[in-house]
Design an enzyme around this catalytic site. Structure first.
Site, PDB file in Angstrom:
ATOM      1  N   LYS A   1       0.235   6.735 -10.974  1.00 12.45           N
ATOM      2  CA  LYS A   1      -0.866   6.824 -10.012  1.00 12.45           C
ATOM      3  C   LYS A   1      -2.199   6.614 -10.723  1.00 12.45           C
ATOM      4  O   LYS A   1      -3.090   5.923 -10.224  1.00 12.45           O
ATOM      5  CB  LYS A   1      -0.825   8.186  -9.293  1.00 12.45           C
ATOM      6  CG  LYS A   1       0.332   8.275  -8.307  1.00 12.45           C
ATOM      7  CD  LYS A   1       0.566   9.677  -7.790  1.00 12.45           C
ATOM      8  CE  LYS A   1       1.830   9.710  -6.926  1.00 12.45           C
ATOM      9  NZ  LYS A   1       2.233  11.066  -6.515  1.00 12.45           N
TER      10      LYS A   1
ATOM     11  N   GLN B   1       0.433  17.141  -7.295  1.00 12.32           N
ATOM     12  CA  GLN B   1       1.773  16.563  -7.482  1.00 12.32           C
ATOM     13  C   GLN B   1       2.839  17.607  -7.136  1.00 12.32           C
ATOM     14  O   GLN B   1       2.825  18.713  -7.667  1.00 12.32           O
ATOM     15  CB  GLN B   1       1.933  16.080  -8.933  1.00 12.32           C
ATOM     16  CG  GLN B   1       3.240  15.375  -9.199  1.00 12.32           C
ATOM     17  CD  GLN B   1       3.406  14.083  -8.386  1.00 12.32           C
ATOM     18  OE1 GLN B   1       2.494  13.278  -8.282  1.00 12.32           O
ATOM     19  NE2 GLN B   1       4.573  13.891  -7.793  1.00 12.32           N
TER      20      GLN B   1
ATOM     21  N   ASP C   1      -3.100  12.832   0.326  1.00 11.84           N
ATOM     22  CA  ASP C   1      -1.650  12.814   0.552  1.00 11.84           C
ATOM     23  C   ASP C   1      -1.336  13.097   2.024  1.00 11.84           C
ATOM     24  O   ASP C   1      -0.216  12.863   2.481  1.00 11.84           O
ATOM     25  CB  ASP C   1      -0.958  13.885  -0.318  1.00 11.84           C
ATOM     26  CG  ASP C   1      -0.236  13.265  -1.510  1.00 11.84           C
ATOM     27  OD1 ASP C   1       0.021  12.043  -1.475  1.00 11.84           O
ATOM     28  OD2 ASP C   1       0.063  14.007  -2.460  1.00 11.84           O
TER      29      ASP C   1
END
Ligand code: NDP
Length: 281
Positions: free
Chosen positions: A49, A93, A116
């Site tokens: 990422k 994460q 997200d």
């Protein structure tokens, strides 16, 4: 033989577009990535990422906490990122270590930085059809469907799986696009009869090669979100039996090289959108 929907090519094209867009922006978008613990797979995802951010001209701020960090430490970092004007997107994460309440951490991320789309406000906004950031994987599927010219209005869409990360938001996005949507899960009866009705079939269950040719209507568009290890060969495979289904489907995504590459591209898109302050519905 069904048309191959090439997610790798679509993701590369989108990333090039995003890089050009960033180059014209008055302020550089910034993504903060928070990794807790030393899960090897998570570390690889985070690295990928960050590299993708660099290629797109997006600033990245990575913070790593040890596996025994307490929830307070994680929440304080999230608060710091919430308050930092150089940070437009925050990514925690997953999975977090078991002693940390994932929902509480995700709820602490400021909704306008929730790239997200996992926070409760982002989920609620999607449900209500209000502006907000959408989860990357289903947003990537919608991008692929649009780019492939798949007509969704009035189409019968069946989503296999109801997770908050993929299945549910996927169903909501298809519904917003005026498809008639059915969501299936482990308790669904006569699954084959339902999947065989689908003009668009999205598989997100995490079962290697679960969807076979007899479950698919001839000509259907089949989107395979699954990322599994084939128990026999150890190779990556999807939730769809690609070899069997490609002959009957009208179009199909491969694994790898289908939905997977779109997920990171949509993360970049969400970060830019958050930096521009232009949240879509
Ligand atoms: P989850 O395990 O969270 O959810 C799986 C869902 O599938 C559940 O809703 C479950 O039903 C349903 N399910 C399981 N078995 C069956 C069955 N036999 N029949 C019908 N439904 C079933 O998985 P995720 O949604 O997180 O991920 C799904 C897959 O997508 C995985 O392979 C994952 O690796 C992959 N993935 C890929 C991404 C990408 O970038 N391409 C991103 C995220 C995930 P129930 O709710 O009843 O238990």
């Amino acid at each position: 033989m069904g048309r191959l929907i090439d997610g790798a090519a679509a993701a590369a094209a989108l990333r090039a577009q995003l890089r050009d867009r960033v180059a014209t922006m008055a302020r550089r978008p910034g993504l903060a990535v928070l990794l807790v613990g030393d899960d090897a797979a998570s570390a690889v995802y985070v690295r990928n990422k960050i590299r993708a951010c660099e290629e797109a001209g997006i600033a990245s701020f990575a913070e790593r906490l040890p596996a025994d960090a307490d929830e307070g430490q994680v929440l304080r970092l999230v608060e710091r990122f919430n308050a930092d004007p150089a940070v437009h997107g925050i990514l925690v994460q997953l999975p977090l270590p078991k002693h940390i309440d994932t929902n509480r951490v995700l709820a602490a991320v400021a909704p306008h930085k929730d790239v997200d789309g996992f926070g409760i406000e982002s989920q609620g906004a999607l449900m209500a059809g209000q502006p907000g950031l959408h989860p990357c994987t289903p947003a990537g599927v919608m991008h692929l469907l649009r780019k492939s010219g798949v007509a969704l209005r009035g189409a019968r869409a069946v989503v296999l799986g109801r997770s908050t990360i993929v299945g549910k938001p996927m169903a909501m996005l298809l519904l917003q696009a005026d498809a008639t949507v059915t969501i299936c899960h482990s308790g669904t009866r006569e699954l084959e009869n339902i999947t065989r009705e689908a003009d668009v079939l999205v598989a997100a269950i995490g079962r290697p090669r679960f969807v076979t040719a007899r479950m698919v209507k001839p000509g259907a568009v089949v989107i395979d979100v699954g990322i599994n290890r084939d128990p026999a060969t150890g190779k990556l495979c999807g939730d769809v039996d690609f070899e069997g289904v490609q002959h009957i489907a009208g179009a199909i995504t491969p694994v790898p090289g289908g939905v997977g590459p779109m997920t990171i591209a949509m993360l970049l898109a969400n970060t830019i959108q958050a930096a521009e302050g232009s949240l879509t519905t």
